[in-house]
Design an enzyme around this catalytic site. Structure first.
Site, PDB file in Angstrom:
ATOM      1  N   HIS A 168      -7.522 -11.221   9.847  1.00  0.00           N
ATOM      2  CA  HIS A 168      -6.574 -12.203   9.311  1.00  0.00           C
ATOM      3  C   HIS A 168      -7.255 -13.533   8.998  1.00  0.00           C
ATOM      4  O   HIS A 168      -6.753 -14.336   8.194  1.00  0.00           O
ATOM      5  CB  HIS A 168      -5.434 -12.419  10.312  1.00  0.00           C
ATOM      6  CG  HIS A 168      -4.118 -12.707   9.677  1.00  0.00           C
ATOM      7  ND1 HIS A 168      -3.944 -13.654   8.699  1.00  0.00           N
ATOM      8  CD2 HIS A 168      -2.889 -12.167   9.894  1.00  0.00           C
ATOM      9  CE1 HIS A 168      -2.674 -13.698   8.344  1.00  0.00           C
ATOM     10  NE2 HIS A 168      -2.016 -12.813   9.033  1.00  0.00           N
ATOM     11  N   ASP A 374      -1.131  -1.259  -8.130  1.00  0.00           N
ATOM     12  CA  ASP A 374      -1.080  -0.059  -8.969  1.00  0.00           C
ATOM     13  C   ASP A 374      -2.508   0.355  -9.312  1.00  0.00           C
ATOM     14  O   ASP A 374      -3.238  -0.382  -9.971  1.00  0.00           O
ATOM     15  CB  ASP A 374      -0.288  -0.346 -10.251  1.00  0.00           C
ATOM     16  CG  ASP A 374      -0.154   0.871 -11.165  1.00  0.00           C
ATOM     17  OD1 ASP A 374      -0.717   1.932 -10.846  1.00  0.00           O
ATOM     18  OD2 ASP A 374       0.507   0.727 -12.219  1.00  0.00           O
TER      19      ASP A 374
END
Length: 430
Positions: A168, A374
């Site tokens: 993170h 995508d």
């Protein structure tokens, strides 16, 4: 059901030299990054439509993306090797192109045998998802560990799951969503990412001590571990819309989906655990501060703060949803003030008085961009968090927009003994 996932040995993926980008040097972690430098986060992106040679395509695009996002291929280092956090200059990303870990995996199961698209998975199915990602040892990121671990699991039906675990400290959720969208664009043949990445922004303000102290308090809460029930639930959109309409008609102001869903969870949880009416409850939600901090376009480092809302349990449990929404709305309006010096929304003494079990931490993944990734076969049918790396305090939640018409929530909201009561409160609301 026994899920057999055949995993290849990890491959180190480094930035592609073909992109002609230069790297090297070090990047200082900002005050937004520093407290998260060893904290892992995991997300699973479920793609229902087939992509031929998915693992090979994504691995190649990952290498090209790392040429643009080369800090992700580096390592976090601590000046002097102390690791204790002795100031803003102690933590850096060393841009050394050591690379990230990539695993290709396969299973003979069809995707719908493992992952439910129209309802929440059973506890057994939730555990199966652990096989679809790679995790850091001991669920913490060491100084020599890669900043990104990626696994692509291809299913017999042609669908696949991308499991991404990252440190993170190098990126927040919005930043990782931006990076994965870039990987997708390159996989589809784009010559470069549509958004130029920025990892260092010297114009970002430093977080005031009150914000950093609250963050450290929340990260230091004693974990309840197996005492908490991991629940995968869906709040129907019809229910959310009722709360929004009621609030808007009463106050003449719009109510967001996030505010309504958060109010529902807070009230139902408080009613389920039945604390004393005078007991203080702390609601914490993570907020993206890019707009308030003036971050540059394309910045993918951390730019989030924890916003605190404190109330008496009786007021939350016995009040209506409108009151909870208004408290959340007021807290959102105060977000710009979190970047200013002051005593903070909730004083340190009051923070220490609130029990860990009366603290509810929520993070929303609805607008982070994971659902827009995508690789060539369409966007994911579902995005979900990992139950393994939920933060240590009880009530940690992942919000995701569910394609079936509601808000999907992965949560360790309540102890096992209160799980049935919590689900019953939710059922009343529906």
């Amino acid at each position: 059901m026994s899920l057999v996932v055949r995993k290849s040995s990890p491959v180190v993926v480094r930035p592609s030299p073909e992109a002609g980008m230069t790297s090297g040097g070090t990047i200082k972690l900002s005050s937004f990054d520093k407290g998260l430098y060893n904290m892992p986060s995991t997300t699973l992106l479920v793609f229902e439509h087939p992509l031929h040679n998915a693992a090979e395509i994504i691995q190649g695009a990952l290498s090209r993306a790392l040429a643009h996002y080369y800090p992700i291929a580096g390592r976090i280092v601590v000046a002097g090797g102390g690791g204790g956090g002795g100031g803003d200059d102690d933590f850096y990303i060393e841009c050394n192109d050591q690379g990230v870990d990539f695993i290709a995996a396969r299973t003979d199961h069809a995707l719908k045998e493992v992952i439910c698209f129209d309802r929440s998975p059973s506890p057994g199915a939730r555990k199966l998802l652990d096989h679809l990602a790679v995790y850091y040892p001991s669920m913490t990121c060491g100084s020599g560990d890669p900043l990104l671990l990626m696994q692509v699991t291809e299913f017999s039906c042609g669908g696949f799951v991308l499991g991404v675990t990252w440190n993170h400290g190098v990126a927040d959720g919005a930043g990782m969503g931006q990076f994965l969208q870039a990987v997708g664009e390159l996989a589809r043949g784009s010559p470069s990412p549509s958004v130029a990445p920025v990892r260092w922004d010297g114009s970002l303000p430093s977080l005031p001590p009150s914000v950093l102290e609250a963050q450290q308090h929340l990260l230091s809460l004693d974990p309840l571990g197996d005492d908490l029930a991991i629940l995968d639930i869906t709040i129907p959109m019809e229910s959310i819309d009722r709360v929004r309409a009621d609030f808007s008609s009463s106050f003449g102001q719009p109510c967001t989906t996030f505010e309504a869903a958060l109010a529902v969870l807070w009230r139902c949880r408080t009613r389920a655990i039945k604390p004393g009416p005078e007991t203080l409850t702390l609601l914490v939600f993570l907020a993206d501060m890019r707009k308030h901090a003036g971050a540059k376009e394309g910045y993918y480092g951390n730019c989030i703060v924890e916003q605190l809302v404190m109330a008496k349990c009786g007021a939350v449990a016995d009040g209506d949803f409108k009151g909870a929404v208004m408290a959340i709305r007021r807290a959102k309006d105060q977000l710009p003030d979190r970047l200013k010096d002051g005593d903070g929304v909730v004083g340190q003494q009051k923070l220490r008085e609130i029990r860990a079990y009366d603290t509810l931490i929520v993070t929303s993944w609805r607008n982070l961009g994971f659902d827009r990734v995508d690789f060539g076969s369409g966007r994911p049918a579902r995005v979900t968090a990992s139950g393994k790396d939920l933060p240590p305090s009880p009530g940690a939640v992942g919000f995701l927009r569910d394609g079936s018409g509601g808000v999907s929530v992965l949560a360790d909201l309540v102890r096992q003994e209160h799980a049935e009561a919590f689900l019953a409160e939710l059922a009343k609301f529906k």
